[in-house]
Design a protein around this motif. Structure first.
Motif, PDB file in Angstrom:
ATOM      1  N   ILE A   1      10.854  11.129  10.869  1.00 13.88           N
ATOM      2  CA  ILE A   1      10.566  12.397  10.226  1.00 13.88           C
ATOM      3  C   ILE A   1      10.112  12.155   8.801  1.00 13.88           C
ATOM      4  O   ILE A   1      10.700  11.353   8.074  1.00 13.88           O
ATOM      5  N   ALA A   2       9.063  12.849   8.417  1.00 15.06           N
ATOM      6  CA  ALA A   2       8.553  12.802   7.056  1.00 15.06           C
ATOM      7  C   ALA A   2       9.009  14.044   6.303  1.00 15.06           C
ATOM      8  O   ALA A   2       9.031  15.147   6.852  1.00 15.06           O
ATOM      9  N   SER A   3       9.372  13.868   5.067  1.00 16.79           N
ATOM     10  CA  SER A   3       9.829  14.985   4.259  1.00 16.79           C
ATOM     11  C   SER A   3       9.194  14.913   2.880  1.00 16.79           C
ATOM     12  O   SER A   3       8.402  14.020   2.585  1.00 16.79           O
ATOM     13  N   GLY A   4       9.557  15.871   2.031  1.00 16.65           N
ATOM     14  CA  GLY A   4       8.996  15.907   0.698  1.00 16.65           C
ATOM     15  C   GLY A   4       7.785  16.819   0.615  1.00 16.65           C
ATOM     16  O   GLY A   4       7.581  17.695   1.450  1.00 16.65           O
ATOM     17  N   ARG A   5       6.991  16.590  -0.401  1.00 20.56           N
ATOM     18  CA  ARG A   5       5.816  17.419  -0.629  1.00 20.56           C
ATOM     19  C   ARG A   5       4.686  16.973   0.287  1.00 20.56           C
ATOM     20  O   ARG A   5       4.076  15.930   0.064  1.00 20.56           O
ATOM     21  N   ILE A   6       4.414  17.773   1.286  1.00 19.02           N
ATOM     22  CA  ILE A   6       3.420  17.440   2.299  1.00 19.02           C
ATOM     23  C   ILE A   6       2.494  18.625   2.517  1.00 19.02           C
ATOM     24  O   ILE A   6       2.948  19.728   2.791  1.00 19.02           O
ATOM     25  N   TYR A   7       1.217  18.376   2.400  1.00 19.89           N
ATOM     26  CA  TYR A   7       0.227  19.370   2.775  1.00 19.89           C
ATOM     27  C   TYR A   7      -0.192  19.165   4.229  1.00 19.89           C
ATOM     28  O   TYR A   7      -0.226  20.116   5.005  1.00 19.89           O
ATOM     29  N   SER A   8      -0.499  17.938   4.574  1.00 19.66           N
ATOM     30  CA  SER A   8      -0.845  17.607   5.937  1.00 19.66           C
ATOM     31  C   SER A   8      -0.617  16.124   6.160  1.00 19.66           C
ATOM     32  O   SER A   8      -0.584  15.340   5.223  1.00 19.66           O
ATOM     33  N   ILE A   9      -0.465  15.760   7.415  1.00 11.37           N
ATOM     34  CA  ILE A   9      -0.327  14.370   7.801  1.00 11.37           C
ATOM     35  C   ILE A   9      -1.448  14.026   8.766  1.00 11.37           C
ATOM     36  O   ILE A   9      -1.633  14.708   9.777  1.00 11.37           O
ATOM     37  N   ASN A  10      -2.171  12.997   8.435  1.00 13.45           N
ATOM     38  CA  ASN A  10      -3.243  12.556   9.313  1.00 13.45           C
ATOM     39  C   ASN A  10      -2.669  11.584  10.350  1.00 13.45           C
ATOM     40  O   ASN A  10      -1.807  11.970  11.128  1.00 13.45           O
ATOM     41  N   ALA A  11      -3.120  10.355  10.348  1.00 15.12           N
ATOM     42  CA  ALA A  11      -2.633   9.420  11.349  1.00 15.12           C
ATOM     43  C   ALA A  11      -1.173   9.049  11.101  1.00 15.12           C
ATOM     44  O   ALA A  11      -0.718   8.957   9.961  1.00 15.12           O
ATOM     45  N   MET A  12      -0.446   8.840  12.177  1.00 17.03           N
ATOM     46  CA  MET A  12       0.905   8.322  12.133  1.00 17.03           C
ATOM     47  C   MET A  12       0.985   7.152  13.108  1.00 17.03           C
ATOM     48  O   MET A  12       0.156   7.036  14.014  1.00 17.03           O
TER      49      MET A  12
ATOM     50  N   CYS B   1       8.037   3.141  10.875  1.00 16.86           N
ATOM     51  CA  CYS B   1       7.205   4.325  10.983  1.00 16.86           C
ATOM     52  C   CYS B   1       6.195   4.346   9.838  1.00 16.86           C
ATOM     53  O   CYS B   1       6.512   3.959   8.705  1.00 16.86           O
ATOM     54  N   ASN B   2       5.000   4.800  10.132  1.00 18.66           N
ATOM     55  CA  ASN B   2       3.939   4.914   9.142  1.00 18.66           C
ATOM     56  C   ASN B   2       3.313   6.294   9.221  1.00 18.66           C
ATOM     57  O   ASN B   2       3.152   6.853  10.308  1.00 18.66           O
ATOM     58  N   ALA B   3       2.963   6.840   8.063  1.00 22.40           N
ATOM     59  CA  ALA B   3       2.289   8.128   8.019  1.00 22.40           C
ATOM     60  C   ALA B   3       1.295   8.151   6.878  1.00 22.40           C
ATOM     61  O   ALA B   3       1.579   7.652   5.779  1.00 22.40           O
ATOM     62  N   ASN B   4       0.148   8.725   7.130  1.00 18.15           N
ATOM     63  CA  ASN B   4      -0.874   8.931   6.106  1.00 18.15           C
ATOM     64  C   ASN B   4      -0.855  10.399   5.717  1.00 18.15           C
ATOM     65  O   ASN B   4      -1.191  11.266   6.519  1.00 18.15           O
ATOM     66  N   VAL B   5      -0.454  10.657   4.480  1.00 21.83           N
ATOM     67  CA  VAL B   5      -0.071  11.992   4.047  1.00 21.83           C
ATOM     68  C   VAL B   5      -0.972  12.490   2.929  1.00 21.83           C
ATOM     69  O   VAL B   5      -1.284  11.758   1.988  1.00 21.83           O
ATOM     70  N   LYS B   6      -1.366  13.749   3.042  1.00 20.14           N
ATOM     71  CA  LYS B   6      -1.993  14.462   1.940  1.00 20.14           C
ATOM     72  C   LYS B   6      -0.961  15.363   1.279  1.00 20.14           C
ATOM     73  O   LYS B   6      -0.269  16.120   1.952  1.00 20.14           O
ATOM     74  N   HIS B   7      -0.883  15.307  -0.027  1.00 18.37           N
ATOM     75  CA  HIS B   7       0.051  16.130  -0.767  1.00 18.37           C
ATOM     76  C   HIS B   7      -0.527  17.499  -1.125  1.00 18.37           C
ATOM     77  O   HIS B   7       0.228  18.443  -1.367  1.00 18.37           O
ATOM     78  N   ARG B   8      -1.836  17.597  -1.142  1.00 21.00           N
ATOM     79  CA  ARG B   8      -2.502  18.848  -1.470  1.00 21.00           C
ATOM     80  C   ARG B   8      -3.918  18.823  -0.912  1.00 21.00           C
ATOM     81  O   ARG B   8      -4.446  17.732  -0.608  1.00 21.00           O
TER      82      ARG B   8
ATOM     83  N   GLY C   1      -2.308   9.268   1.258  1.00 21.16           N
ATOM     84  CA  GLY C   1      -1.631   8.042   0.904  1.00 21.16           C
ATOM     85  C   GLY C   1      -0.779   7.557   2.060  1.00 21.16           C
ATOM     86  O   GLY C   1      -0.295   8.354   2.865  1.00 21.16           O
ATOM     87  N   ALA C   2      -0.617   6.252   2.141  1.00 26.15           N
ATOM     88  CA  ALA C   2       0.147   5.651   3.231  1.00 26.15           C
ATOM     89  C   ALA C   2       1.612   5.483   2.823  1.00 26.15           C
ATOM     90  O   ALA C   2       1.910   5.022   1.722  1.00 26.15           O
ATOM     91  N   TYR C   3       2.501   5.849   3.733  1.00 25.78           N
ATOM     92  CA  TYR C   3       3.932   5.734   3.498  1.00 25.78           C
ATOM     93  C   TYR C   3       4.595   5.048   4.676  1.00 25.78           C
ATOM     94  O   TYR C   3       4.134   5.144   5.819  1.00 25.78           O
ATOM     95  N   TRP C   4       5.682   4.376   4.377  1.00 30.17           N
ATOM     96  CA  TRP C   4       6.416   3.605   5.371  1.00 30.17           C
ATOM     97  C   TRP C   4       7.896   3.933   5.330  1.00 30.17           C
ATOM     98  O   TRP C   4       8.463   4.187   4.263  1.00 30.17           O
ATOM     99  N   GLY C   5       8.519   3.904   6.498  1.00 30.91           N
ATOM    100  CA  GLY C   5       9.956   4.021   6.575  1.00 30.91           C
ATOM    101  C   GLY C   5      10.627   2.688   6.343  1.00 30.91           C
ATOM    102  O   GLY C   5       9.975   1.653   6.178  1.00 30.91           O
ATOM    103  N   GLN C   6      11.948   2.701   6.330  1.00 33.14           N
ATOM    104  CA  GLN C   6      12.713   1.488   6.084  1.00 33.14           C
ATOM    105  C   GLN C   6      12.964   0.672   7.338  1.00 33.14           C
ATOM    106  O   GLN C   6      13.427  -0.464   7.246  1.00 33.14           O
ATOM    107  N   GLY C   7      12.668   1.224   8.479  1.00 36.91           N
ATOM    108  CA  GLY C   7      12.775   0.493   9.723  1.00 36.91           C
ATOM    109  C   GLY C   7      14.061   0.768  10.481  1.00 36.91           C
ATOM    110  O   GLY C   7      15.087   1.117   9.904  1.00 36.91           O
TER     111      GLY C   7
END
Length: 121
Positions: free
Chosen positions: A23-34, A95-102, A108-114
């Motif tokens: 699960i992705a949280s925080g300031r998210i406008y949209s998520i592209n590829a995961m 987990c990986n997610a490419n996220v737009k904040h606005r 930007g690319a983000y990663w989980g801790q595994g």
């Protein structure tokens, strides 16, 4: 900042199944590829599966036919259903997610801790 939190890992016998969630949280406008990646002991991190925002998916040859990636855009979540697990699937799964904040900003690319997945013989 977009924290990603994985869950669902554990110990399973060969031939068993596990379902990973992220699960992705925080300031998210949209998520592209995961996607999901994994890193086994002594190995480099490798791609497992990816899924586009529209649902198109891609799998590595080693998991094709056994794993299934899915996502819930409304919940900002991505899943990995793992069936017919083999000992060689043992790894830390990320987990990986490419996220737009606005709007109008590049993602930007983000990663989980595994989360650890261990498949016993």
């Amino acid at each position: 900042q977009v924290p990603l939190v994985e869950s669902g890992g554990g110990l399973v016998q060969a031939g068993g199944s596990l379902r990973l969630s992220c699960i992705a949280s925080g300031r998210i406008y949209s998520i592209n590829a995961m996607g999901w990646y994994r890193q086994a002991p002594g190995k480099q991190r490798e791609l497992v599966a990816t899924i586009a925002s529209g649902g198109r998916s891609n799998y590595s040859d080693s998991v094709k036919g056994r794993f299934s990636i899915s996502r819930d855009n409304a919940k900002n979540m991505v899943y990995l259903q793992m069936n017919s697990l083999k000992p060689e699937d043992t790894a830390v799964y990320y987990c990986n997610a490419n996220v737009k904040h606005r709007p109008w900003y590049p993602e930007g690319a983000y990663w989980g801790q595994g989360t650890q997945v261990t498949v016993s013989s």
